[in-house]
Design a protein around this motif. Structure first.
Motif, PDB file in Angstrom:
ATOM      1  N   GLU A  59       0.811  -1.213   0.000  1.00 54.77           N
ATOM      2  CA  GLU A  59       0.000   0.000   0.000  1.00 54.77           C
ATOM      3  C   GLU A  59       0.847   1.268   0.000  1.00 54.77           C
ATOM      4  O   GLU A  59       0.316   2.376   0.101  1.00 54.77           O
ATOM      5  CB  GLU A  59      -0.954  -0.023   1.195  1.00 54.77           C
ATOM      6  N   GLU A  60       2.164   1.123  -0.149  1.00 54.53           N
ATOM      7  CA  GLU A  60       3.035   2.301  -0.261  1.00 54.53           C
ATOM      8  C   GLU A  60       2.832   2.971  -1.618  1.00 54.53           C
ATOM      9  O   GLU A  60       2.524   2.305  -2.616  1.00 54.53           O
ATOM     10  CB  GLU A  60       4.503   1.893  -0.117  1.00 54.53           C
ATOM     11  N   PRO A  61       3.000   4.289  -1.711  1.00 56.87           N
ATOM     12  CA  PRO A  61       2.841   4.974  -2.994  1.00 56.87           C
ATOM     13  C   PRO A  61       4.029   4.728  -3.918  1.00 56.87           C
ATOM     14  O   PRO A  61       5.129   4.385  -3.465  1.00 56.87           O
ATOM     15  CB  PRO A  61       2.756   6.451  -2.591  1.00 56.87           C
ATOM     16  N   GLY A  62       3.808   4.905  -5.211  1.00 57.58           N
ATOM     17  CA  GLY A  62       4.888   4.855  -6.189  1.00 57.58           C
ATOM     18  C   GLY A  62       5.375   3.478  -6.562  1.00 57.58           C
ATOM     19  O   GLY A  62       6.500   3.333  -7.063  1.00 57.58           O
ATOM     20  N   LEU A  63       4.559   2.459  -6.353  1.00 55.46           N
ATOM     21  CA  LEU A  63       4.982   1.102  -6.673  1.00 55.46           C
ATOM     22  C   LEU A  63       4.682   0.737  -8.125  1.00 55.46           C
ATOM     23  O   LEU A  63       3.768   1.276  -8.746  1.00 55.46           O
ATOM     24  CB  LEU A  63       4.273   0.100  -5.756  1.00 55.46           C
ATOM     25  N   ARG A  64       5.472  -0.184  -8.629  1.00 56.99           N
ATOM     26  CA  ARG A  64       5.228  -0.791  -9.941  1.00 56.99           C
ATOM     27  C   ARG A  64       5.162  -2.294  -9.743  1.00 56.99           C
ATOM     28  O   ARG A  64       5.733  -2.829  -8.790  1.00 56.99           O
ATOM     29  CB  ARG A  64       6.342  -0.443 -10.928  1.00 56.99           C
ATOM     30  N   CYS A  65       4.482  -2.968 -10.675  1.00 63.33           N
ATOM     31  CA  CYS A  65       4.424  -4.420 -10.553  1.00 63.33           C
ATOM     32  C   CYS A  65       4.532  -5.072 -11.923  1.00 63.33           C
ATOM     33  O   CYS A  65       4.230  -4.462 -12.950  1.00 63.33           O
ATOM     34  CB  CYS A  65       3.160  -4.868  -9.825  1.00 63.33           C
ATOM     35  N   VAL A  66       4.998  -6.306 -11.910  1.00 64.32           N
ATOM     36  CA  VAL A  66       5.114  -7.121 -13.118  1.00 64.32           C
ATOM     37  C   VAL A  66       4.538  -8.490 -12.784  1.00 64.32           C
ATOM     38  O   VAL A  66       4.918  -9.096 -11.776  1.00 64.32           O
ATOM     39  CB  VAL A  66       6.578  -7.268 -13.585  1.00 64.32           C
ATOM     40  N   LEU A  67       3.619  -8.964 -13.619  1.00 69.40           N
ATOM     41  CA  LEU A  67       2.984 -10.256 -13.384  1.00 69.40           C
ATOM     42  C   LEU A  67       3.351 -11.228 -14.497  1.00 69.40           C
ATOM     43  O   LEU A  67       3.156 -10.935 -15.681  1.00 69.40           O
ATOM     44  CB  LEU A  67       1.465 -10.101 -13.322  1.00 69.40           C
ATOM     45  N   TYR A  68       3.897 -12.357 -14.100  1.00 68.93           N
ATOM     46  CA  TYR A  68       4.204 -13.460 -15.003  1.00 68.93           C
ATOM     47  C   TYR A  68       3.244 -14.600 -14.673  1.00 68.93           C
ATOM     48  O   TYR A  68       2.975 -14.880 -13.499  1.00 68.93           O
ATOM     49  CB  TYR A  68       5.640 -13.945 -14.819  1.00 68.93           C
ATOM     50  N   ALA A  69       2.738 -15.277 -15.693  1.00 67.76           N
ATOM     51  CA  ALA A  69       1.833 -16.402 -15.452  1.00 67.76           C
ATOM     52  C   ALA A  69       1.921 -17.377 -16.618  1.00 67.76           C
ATOM     53  O   ALA A  69       2.353 -17.016 -17.718  1.00 67.76           O
ATOM     54  CB  ALA A  69       0.393 -15.909 -15.276  1.00 67.76           C
ATOM     55  N   GLY A  70       1.510 -18.620 -16.363  1.00 68.42           N
ATOM     56  CA  GLY A  70       1.532 -19.607 -17.441  1.00 68.42           C
ATOM     57  C   GLY A  70       1.468 -21.017 -16.898  1.00 68.42           C
ATOM     58  O   GLY A  70       0.954 -21.256 -15.792  1.00 68.42           O
ATOM     59  N   TYR A  71       2.027 -21.924 -17.666  1.00 66.84           N
ATOM     60  CA  TYR A  71       1.991 -23.345 -17.328  1.00 66.84           C
ATOM     61  C   TYR A  71       3.419 -23.881 -17.259  1.00 66.84           C
ATOM     62  O   TYR A  71       4.245 -23.593 -18.138  1.00 66.84           O
ATOM     63  CB  TYR A  71       1.191 -24.119 -18.377  1.00 66.84           C
ATOM     64  N   ALA A  72       3.688 -24.655 -16.221  1.00 65.74           N
ATOM     65  CA  ALA A  72       5.039 -25.181 -16.026  1.00 65.74           C
ATOM     66  C   ALA A  72       5.491 -26.009 -17.220  1.00 65.74           C
ATOM     67  O   ALA A  72       6.674 -26.017 -17.573  1.00 65.74           O
ATOM     68  CB  ALA A  72       5.102 -26.015 -14.747  1.00 65.74           C
TER      69      ALA A  72
END
Length: 303
Positions: A59-72
């Motif tokens: 909940e801190e300001p100024g964050l970025r995120c990257v989401l990786y998803a898939g199948y092993a």
């Protein structure tokens, strides 16, 4: 085609600093929406039963995120979405504590970047776009053979980067969007140079493609006179034929990509207009919904 071993990886932090890495068995629910419009793509990510310290960090300001998803079985988690966390909050929904992240792709770059450009006579649109991407701090995905044009009297601009991009692309027959924190510039109605993904039953296609037709209108409207004699795109209407399809998760597909649709009712190359990835790490299928339009290839005009 059975795909049971679903995997994901979520990275959240500030700039280049090392942040949080969230992986299974933490429950994650995602709704990723992407299209070819100039507005930042909107994503929702929900995380369940995190520790109080982790919730506070998210909940801190100024964050970025990257989401990786898939199948092993198919290369593990692949890049699916990224952007700025514009809002984060936690709600108590007994027996769970749910933290939701609202993410916008390219939000900070579009909102905050002012560019200063002064190129002399004979400036090329492609050079202007590269300069804008540099000032926005975004890598540029742009084919070498897209339409270009010469600004005979030069190009001078100071102001919002998005305004400059709209002016240059609309005057050159191009379109721009931000996909996974990259500035993507295509010929209007064209496709990226990424290899086409085949959508078929044996590659995850679910059900039957649904035929659609919609009256399409360019959403971007310019104020005042069109840039350097360009036609007002807001008045350009066209009927577009296409398909609505569902598939098991295809995280690598982005708007503007070319896909080959293969089913009992259709076999054709299509352009991806909109992508929606949805999934829950604990239940149900991970699915991708695609809005496709028929891919026509008129002769390219040389600028």
């Amino acid at each position: 085609m059975a795909r049971f071993n679903r995997v994901y990886r979520l990275l959240v932090g500030k700039g280049g600093a090392k942040g949080l890495e969230i992986v299974p068995p933490i429950r994650l629910v995602f709704e990723i929406t992407k299209d070819v419009n100039e507005e930042p793509n909107d994503h929702k990510i929900r995380l369940y039963n995190l520790s109080p310290a982790t919730r506070k960090s998210l909940e801190e300001p100024g964050l970025r995120c990257v989401l990786y998803a898939g199948y092993a079985e198919e290369g593990g988690p692949l890049l699916m979405a990224s952007g700025s966390v514009v809002f984060a909050y936690t709600k108590f929904d007994p027996p769970d504590v749910v933290t939701e992240l609202i993410v916008k792709d390219g939000y900070t770059e579009v909102r905050d970047t002012a560019v200063s450009i002064g190129l002399g006579q004979g400036a090329l649109a492609s050079a202007i776009i590269r300069d804008i991407a540099r000032q926005m701090g975004l890598s540029l995905v742009m084919a070498d053979d897209i339409p270009d044009r010469t600004w005979v009297n030069g190009f001078s601009f100071y102001g919002a980067a998005r305004t400059a991009l709209h002016k240059v692309t609309q005057g050159t027959g191009l379109e721009w969007s931000i996909q996974n924190q990259q500035l993507q510039v295509l010929q209007r109605g064209g496709t990226t140079r990424r290899q086409a993904v085949v959508l078929a039953v044996d590659t995850g296609l679910l059900g039957h493609p649904e035929r659609v037709r919609e009256a399409a209108q360019e959403k971007a409207k310019s104020k005042g006179k069109p840039a350097d004699g360009a036609a007002d795109s807001a008045s350009a209407h066209q009927e577009r034929d296409g398909w609505s399809v569902k598939s098991l998760l295809l995280p690598m597909i982005n708007p503007g990509d070319l896909v080959k649709l293969e089913s009992r009712t259709v076999e054709a190359f299509q352009r991806v207009e909109k992508v929606q990835h949805k999934g829950d790490s604990e239940t149900g299928d991970w699915q991708t919904e695609l809005s496709l339009v028929d891919r026509y290839a008129p002769p390219k005009k040389k600028g």
